[in-house]
Design a protein around this motif. Structure first.
Motif, PDB file in Angstrom:
ATOM      1  N   PRO A 277       4.083   8.747   5.532  1.00 30.00           N
ATOM      2  CA  PRO A 277       3.946   7.870   6.790  1.00 30.00           C
ATOM      3  C   PRO A 277       4.606   6.545   6.900  1.00 30.00           C
ATOM      4  N   PHE A 278       4.964   5.894   5.789  1.00 33.69           N
ATOM      5  CA  PHE A 278       5.757   4.808   6.351  1.00 33.69           C
ATOM      6  C   PHE A 278       6.893   4.443   5.022  1.00 33.69           C
ATOM      7  N   ARG A 279       7.545   3.647   4.977  1.00 33.39           N
ATOM      8  CA  ARG A 279       8.759   3.206   4.233  1.00 33.39           C
ATOM      9  C   ARG A 279       7.670   2.595   2.876  1.00 33.39           C
ATOM     10  N   GLY A 307      -1.768  -2.433  -9.578  1.00 33.08           N
ATOM     11  CA  GLY A 307      -1.131  -3.117  -8.634  1.00 33.08           C
ATOM     12  C   GLY A 307      -2.426  -3.843  -7.792  1.00 33.08           C
ATOM     13  N   ASP A 308      -2.562  -4.787  -7.346  1.00 35.57           N
ATOM     14  CA  ASP A 308      -3.461  -5.505  -6.686  1.00 35.57           C
ATOM     15  C   ASP A 308      -4.201  -4.558  -5.726  1.00 35.57           C
ATOM     16  N   VAL A 309      -5.588  -5.096  -5.532  1.00 35.50           N
ATOM     17  CA  VAL A 309      -6.348  -4.291  -4.217  1.00 35.50           C
ATOM     18  C   VAL A 309      -5.412  -4.120  -2.976  1.00 35.50           C
ATOM     19  N   GLY A 310      -5.095  -3.035  -2.398  1.00 36.51           N
ATOM     20  CA  GLY A 310      -4.314  -2.871  -1.229  1.00 36.51           C
ATOM     21  C   GLY A 310      -2.914  -2.773  -1.373  1.00 36.51           C
ATOM     22  N   GLY A 312      -1.070  -0.296  -2.494  1.00 42.80           N
ATOM     23  CA  GLY A 312      -0.672   1.337  -2.017  1.00 42.80           C
ATOM     24  C   GLY A 312      -0.487   1.770  -3.481  1.00 42.80           C
ATOM     25  N   LYS A 313      -1.423   1.746  -4.169  1.00 42.64           N
ATOM     26  CA  LYS A 313      -1.393   2.790  -5.262  1.00 42.64           C
ATOM     27  C   LYS A 313      -1.565   4.403  -5.029  1.00 42.64           C
ATOM     28  N   THR A 314      -2.387   4.571  -3.894  1.00 42.41           N
ATOM     29  CA  THR A 314      -2.685   5.853  -3.565  1.00 42.41           C
ATOM     30  C   THR A 314      -1.418   6.901  -3.123  1.00 42.41           C
ATOM     31  N   ILE A 315      -0.534   6.396  -2.609  1.00 44.06           N
ATOM     32  CA  ILE A 315       0.302   7.062  -1.954  1.00 44.06           C
ATOM     33  C   ILE A 315       1.440   7.474  -3.085  1.00 44.06           C
ATOM     34  N   VAL A 316       1.666   6.253  -4.085  1.00 40.93           N
ATOM     35  CA  VAL A 316       2.339   6.768  -5.133  1.00 40.93           C
ATOM     36  C   VAL A 316       2.109   7.771  -6.137  1.00 40.93           C
ATOM     37  N   GLY A 593     -10.085  -7.336   4.476  1.00 41.71           N
ATOM     38  CA  GLY A 593      -8.722  -7.606   4.578  1.00 41.71           C
ATOM     39  C   GLY A 593      -7.874  -6.126   4.430  1.00 41.71           C
ATOM     40  N   ARG A 594      -8.741  -5.237   4.584  1.00 40.23           N
ATOM     41  CA  ARG A 594      -7.961  -3.692   4.441  1.00 40.23           C
ATOM     42  C   ARG A 594      -7.536  -3.393   5.957  1.00 40.23           C
ATOM     43  N   GLY A 595      -8.129  -3.873   6.789  1.00 43.03           N
ATOM     44  CA  GLY A 595      -7.496  -3.495   8.211  1.00 43.03           C
ATOM     45  C   GLY A 595      -6.461  -4.265   8.818  1.00 43.03           C
TER      46      GLY A 595
END
Ligand code: ADP
Ligand code: MG
Length: 703
Positions: A277-279, A307-310, A312-316, A593-595
């Motif tokens: 969904p993103f670069r 990787g710090d919170v946020g 973007g580990k999930t997409i990896v 800070g997640r939004g």
């Protein structure tokens, strides 16, 4: 050969079953446990001073008899001072102890004692709260200082141990002394003699004796830096065995091979582009490349993604999963809690919507027919990606072709999971993800058997959380800020630390806080309470209601730490922030800070706060970089406390300190590599590893 050090403590003179049980409770079962429990520091109680020669400002030991004593009350209610006069053949001196009324039963007239402490002038000479030692406590009549006292507790360099449970420093000193006096001359020594000789380190027996009861003349500074050759020898032994285990585990993993090695081609690249969904950020791209490179090798991947919170580990992880699935393999995605698993499930399913892959959720609450159906489809290979808790790989779940296991947020667990998988005959690629940044200094040596990918950048457009430090007196302002956020439609966390020893009291404090907020402060909003003592389904209910926006304020103990992703929560108030460690505060703060909205974190502190404590809070307000915070935390607190109560996966070391002895750890690693390469492994070392590794370092078989 029997190893004397493995003798259970209950066989020692004067220990007996009851004491042995006490000792066991603090982790001491054998003589070895006792002897490898290091002093925390050393004191030079060189020689007893004649009382007549005392001078103010000296740190000294004296021996004498109690000539008189009294308990004084003061103007402060309940505050009492116990005062005694101690005399030897040269004179007498006063000693006072604050608020220790019980001493009047111990330091009775005519009892012989040794005191150790600072001599002060106020206005006469006086010891304030000195250490004391009854001489001949067994026959409390007294007598002159005995041999035992002058050789164990004073008149020499004395080891000071940490008090634990029923074991006082004095008791440990006596026990250790007793044990050392019986050590066999030919004590088994697992440490290779040739390394020992090359490093000019003493044999085990001498090292043990000199570590606990250093010889006269040993420089006290060297002892307190834990750098005498005796201490180094024991620390090095532990590090060496630790590194041997790490390396052996790694080598045995390298010998394994996967049934299916994945391939990556243009078709797969195209399919990845479609779901993205993103670069990707630079860090995400690099990490993904490292992961996919591993997946294309014949040995199972064993990689930690930090990787710090946020970050973007999930997409990896999802892209790695996609590679596996495109190769006809199944993927298990595991989270530490059911709620996190559910969240992952929802977002992964959304991302894979346009693909042909089936995603399912399997947790403890999936039961009955539905569970049986899912299990059957998993075994048949109809489900490509299954999301669940760590229980996924345990029980009776069978896969058709498990190719990748992703383990989120608990790397200690990751190691165990891999062992479980292996014991089931599965050798999938394993990717463990953590938001706990591990300082480089620790990572290199301690996670030597894991490959590591680190993402240091953040997805673009992320707004830094605004962190402020406020004293209790500013509480009204803090509430005003929270109210503004609530009025704007946002949600808030209020976090309570563990304050008291007892969880019960903590829960009470958090409960009262929740009631107070609900009734007096934010009566127009819904306030809910979450704590560790609640039943799992009650916790889940509260979390869901907050995630859905039905609850606006969530009062919680630290259980939310690896909790949940609520983008609408924009403010967190941390009560008693002075009691948390830096890394933990940072982890907590990561819940907001997640939004897309500006988020706030308010560190509310109460007095007394130490200078260090204040610095800690300021440091947190100054940076949002988890790695920088981790380094600072490590410097401030040392690795023992570094991760707080979180499952860090750090080994529990008995003698060494990862920070203080870091260079020894590196050296131990080199020696261990050489040793393994030389094929000189003795059965004695293997035996020693078998005994110590699983329990001591908390990990599993080492092959
Ligand atoms: P964490 O590393 O804490 O697990 P997540 O994977 O949950 O972080 O990602 C946090 C948020 O950032 C998610 O909403 C995700 O969609 C978003 N995100 C991740 N990578 C990027 C990116 N490269 N560009 C924009 N947004 C991203
Ligand atoms: Mg995550």
């Amino acid at each position: 050969m029997t190893d004397y050090l493995q003798t259970p403590l209950q066989y020692l003179k004067g220990v007996g079953p009851k004491r042995a049980a006490d000792l066991q409770r603090i982790g001491l079962s054998t003589i070895e446990d006792l002897l490898y429990r290091f002093p925390i520091r050393y004191e030079d109680r060189g020689h007893l001073q004649p009382i007549a020669g005392l001078k103010p400002g000296q740190q000294v030991a004296i021996a004498g008899r109690i000539q008189g004593s009294k308990l004084r009350t003061t103007r402060r209610p309940g505050f009492r001072i116990f005062e005694a006069v101690i005399g030897d053949s040269t004179g007498s001196v006063r000693a006072v102890w604050m608020n220790q009324s019980f001493l009047q039963d111990i330091l009775r007239p005519h009892v012989s004692v040794v005191l150790f402490g600072l001599v002060e002038l106020r206005p006469g000479l006086q010891f304030t709260n000195p250490d004391y030692e009854i001489i001949d406590a067994d026959d409390e009549g007294g007598g002159p200082p005995s041999d035992e006292t002058t050789t164990i507790h004073t008149g020499r360099i004395v080891p000071v141990y940490e008090k634990a449970g029923a074991m006082t420093p004095k008791m440990q000193r006596r026990l250790v002394h007793e044990v050392l006096s019986r050590l066999p001359e030919d004590l088994v020594d697992p440490f290779p003699a040739h390394i020992r000789d090359r490093m000019k380190l003493p044999a085990r027996r001498i090292a043990l004796v000199d570590t606990h009861f250093p010889q006269t003349g040993t420089p006290i500074e060297l002892l307190n830096q834990f750098r005498t050759s005796a201490q180094v020898r024991l620390i090095f032994e532990e590090f060496f065995l630790f590194q041997l285990g790490v390396l052996m585990r790694r080598r045995s993993a390298i010998r394994e091979s996967k049934p299916t090695v994945v391939k990556v081609d243009d078709r797969i690249r195209e399919s990845a582009r479609k779901i993205l969904p993103f670069r990707l950020t630079e860090g995400q791209r690099t990490a993904l490349k490292e992961i996919v490179d591993d997946m294309q090798r014949p040995q199972p991947m064993n990689r930690l993604l930090q990787g710090d919170v946020g970050a973007g580990k999930t997409i990896v992880a999802l892209l790695a999963a996609l590679v596996a699935m495109e190769n006809g393999l199944q993927v298990a995605f595991m989270a530490p809690t059911e709620i996190l698993a559910e969240q992952h499930y929802l977002s992964l399913r959304r991302l894979l919507e346009k693909s042909r892959f089936h995603v399912e959720l399997l947790t403890g609450t999936t039961t009955g027919l539905r569970r049986r159906d899912l299990l059957a489809r998993l075994a048949a290979g109809d489900i490509h990606l299954v999301v669940g808790t760590h229980a996924l790989v345990q029980g009776t779940v069978n896969f058709h072709s498990l190719g990748l296991a992703v383990i989120d947020e608990q790397h200690r667990f990751g190691v165990v999971q891999r062992a479980t998988l292996r014991s089931k005959g599965l050798h999938p690629d394993v990717l463990v993800m953590t938001a706990t940044p591990i300082p480089r200094t620790l990572a290199l040596t301690v996670y030597g058997d894991l490959d590591m990918s680190v993402m240091r950048d953040m997805p673009p457009g992320r707004r830094a959380i605004l962190t402020t430090v406020r004293p209790e007196s500013r509480r009204p302002d803090v509430y005003a800020l929270v109210k503004d956020q609530l009025e704007a439609g946002r949600q808030a966390y209020v976090v309570y630390p563990l304050i008291e020893e007892s969880e019960k009291i903590d829960v009470k404090a958090a409960t009262e806080m929740a009631d107070h907020l609900a009734q007096d402060v934010f009566p127009e909003y819904r306030v809910a309470l979450l704590h560790g003592r609640m039943k799992q389904d009650a916790k889940d209910r509260v979390m869901r209601s907050f995630a859905a926006g039905d609850t606006q304020v969530l009062v919680s103990t630290t259980v939310i730490e690896v909790g949940i992703d609520v983008a609408n929560a924009t403010v967190m108030v941390i009560e008693h922030a002075e009691r948390f460690g830096l890394s933990q505060l940072h982890q907590l703060r990561g819940r907001v800070g997640r939004g897309s909205h500006q988020s706030h974190c308010i560190l509310l502190y109460q007095y007394p706060i130490s200078k260090q404590g204040k610095e800690r809070l300021t440091a947190l307000a100054e940076t949002n970089d988890g790695f920088e915070i981790a380094e600072r935390d490590l410097q401030q607190r040392g690795p023992g406390d570094f991760f707080g109560t979180r499952q860090s996966g750090l080994p529990t070391l008995r003698t060494g300190d990862l920070l203080r002895d870091h260079s020894l750890m590196e050296q131990a690693r080199q020696e261990a590599v050489q040793y393994l390469d030389s094929d000189a492994m003795t059965s004695q070392i293997l035996e020693s590893l078998r005994q110590t590794w699983p329990t001591r370092f908390g990990l599993m078989d080492i092959g």
